[in-house]
Design an enzyme around this catalytic site. Sequence first.
Site, short mmCIF file in Angstrom:
data_model
loop_
_atom_site.label_atom_id
_atom_site.label_comp_id
_atom_site.label_asym_id
_atom_site.label_seq_id
_atom_site.Cartn_x
_atom_site.Cartn_y
_atom_site.Cartn_z
N HIS A 176 0.86 -1.19 0.00
CA HIS A 176 0.00 0.00 0.00
C HIS A 176 0.89 1.24 0.00
O HIS A 176 1.99 1.23 0.54
CB HIS A 176 -0.90 -0.04 1.24
CG HIS A 176 -1.92 1.05 1.28
ND1 HIS A 176 -1.62 2.32 1.75
CD2 HIS A 176 -3.22 1.07 0.91
CE1 HIS A 176 -2.72 3.06 1.65
NE2 HIS A 176 -3.70 2.33 1.14
N ASP A 299 -11.28 1.69 -1.12
CA ASP A 299 -10.39 2.60 -0.41
C ASP A 299 -11.20 3.49 0.55
O ASP A 299 -10.89 4.66 0.75
CB ASP A 299 -9.54 3.46 -1.36
CG ASP A 299 -8.19 3.85 -0.75
OD1 ASP A 299 -7.92 3.45 0.40
OD2 ASP A 299 -7.41 4.56 -1.42
#
Length: 337
Positions: A176, A299
Site C-alpha cells: 500500500h 479505499d
Amino acid sequence: MQIKRIACEEAFNIPEIARELNKIAKAGGTSKDLVLIRALYGDGVTGYNAQFVPKLIDVDDRLKQMDALGIDMHVLSITVPGVQMFDADTATEYARLVNDRLAEIVARHPRRYAALACFAPHSPKRAAKEIERAIGSLHLNGLIVNSHTNDQYYDDEKYYPFFEAAEALDAAIYLHPRAPMTGLDRPLDKYWMEGALWGYAIETSTHALRLIFCGLFDRFPNLKVVLGHMGEGLPFWVTRLDFMHDEAVVVGTAPRLKLKPSEYLKRNFVITTSGQENHLALKYSVDVLGEDNVMWAIDYPYQPMEPAVRFMDTAPLSDAVKAKVYGGNAARVFHIK
Ligand code: MN
C-alpha cells in the site's frame, strides 16, 4: 450468476494508534506523511477532515452502508502509515495489538469482514514471527505494508525473512502507498502532490519495480504482492519496462532475471481498482494482466462506497469476469470462504 462483492482495500484504525499519530503530528519532522497525519490526527481537526478518524475506527456503522449497497465484505487493513513510523520495538508491539483487534472483529462478523495483518518491516525477523502468528494462529487473510520504512525499500536481503514467511503461508502482501521517501519527495512538496493525487503512485510503483528488479520473485516464485490504484500505473508500462529492462541487463546495470518484468507482473502481482473508477483503465488492466489478477477495492473511507459499487455494476465485463473482479479473485487471493 451469484456475484459476491468483496472490497479489498478498506482502511481501519484503532484509537491507540490514532493517539500515537497525534503525537507524531505535533512532534514535527520532514516526512511528507505528516501532511496527511496533521490533517487527520492533529489537534482540533474540523470540517471535511474531521470525518475520517471516526470512520476509520468504526466497524459497526459502516455495515449499514455496506448493507444498503449490497456489499458483502470489507477486507480491513490498518491505514497509512500503519505502524511504520514508530521505532522497531513499538511498531512490533502495535502490530500485535492491531492484528489481535482485527481478529476479534473478524470473529464477531465472519461473513462481513476479512482482514490483512500488519507487521514491523524494520525488525524483519520479528516481522516473520508476527506473520506466522497472524496467519497461522489468528487466521487473518493476508498482509499489508505501507511501502518504505525509514526510507528503505525491501529489495535488500535483510528484509527477506518476512517475504519467506509470507510465501510459505501463501499470504499475499498488499504493498500500500505512503508518501514518497526522502529524496523522492522533493519535487512533490507542493499542491498536495505528496499523497493520493500523485506521490503515492510514484512511491509505490517505484518500490514494486525494485522488488522485481532485485530478483525477489526468482528467489520466492510463489510470493504474491497486491498493488492498489489500478496497479499504481504499472500495467500501462509493460512494453517499455520489458524493452528497457532488457537493455539494462545487456549493459550490466541490472541483474539478469528468469522472466521479463511484465511476466512477474502477471505471475506475482494482483492489482485492485481502488480510487481508479475508470472503465477503460479497468478493461485494459484485465486484458493485460488477466481476469484472475484484478480485484475490486473502494479505499473507504478516503473514497466513498456508492460510486465504487456503481463503477463495478456498470463495468464493461462479461458476468463471469465481473464475478471474478468483484469478489471471486479476492476470495481466492485472500483465502476467504
Ligand atoms: Mn488505501
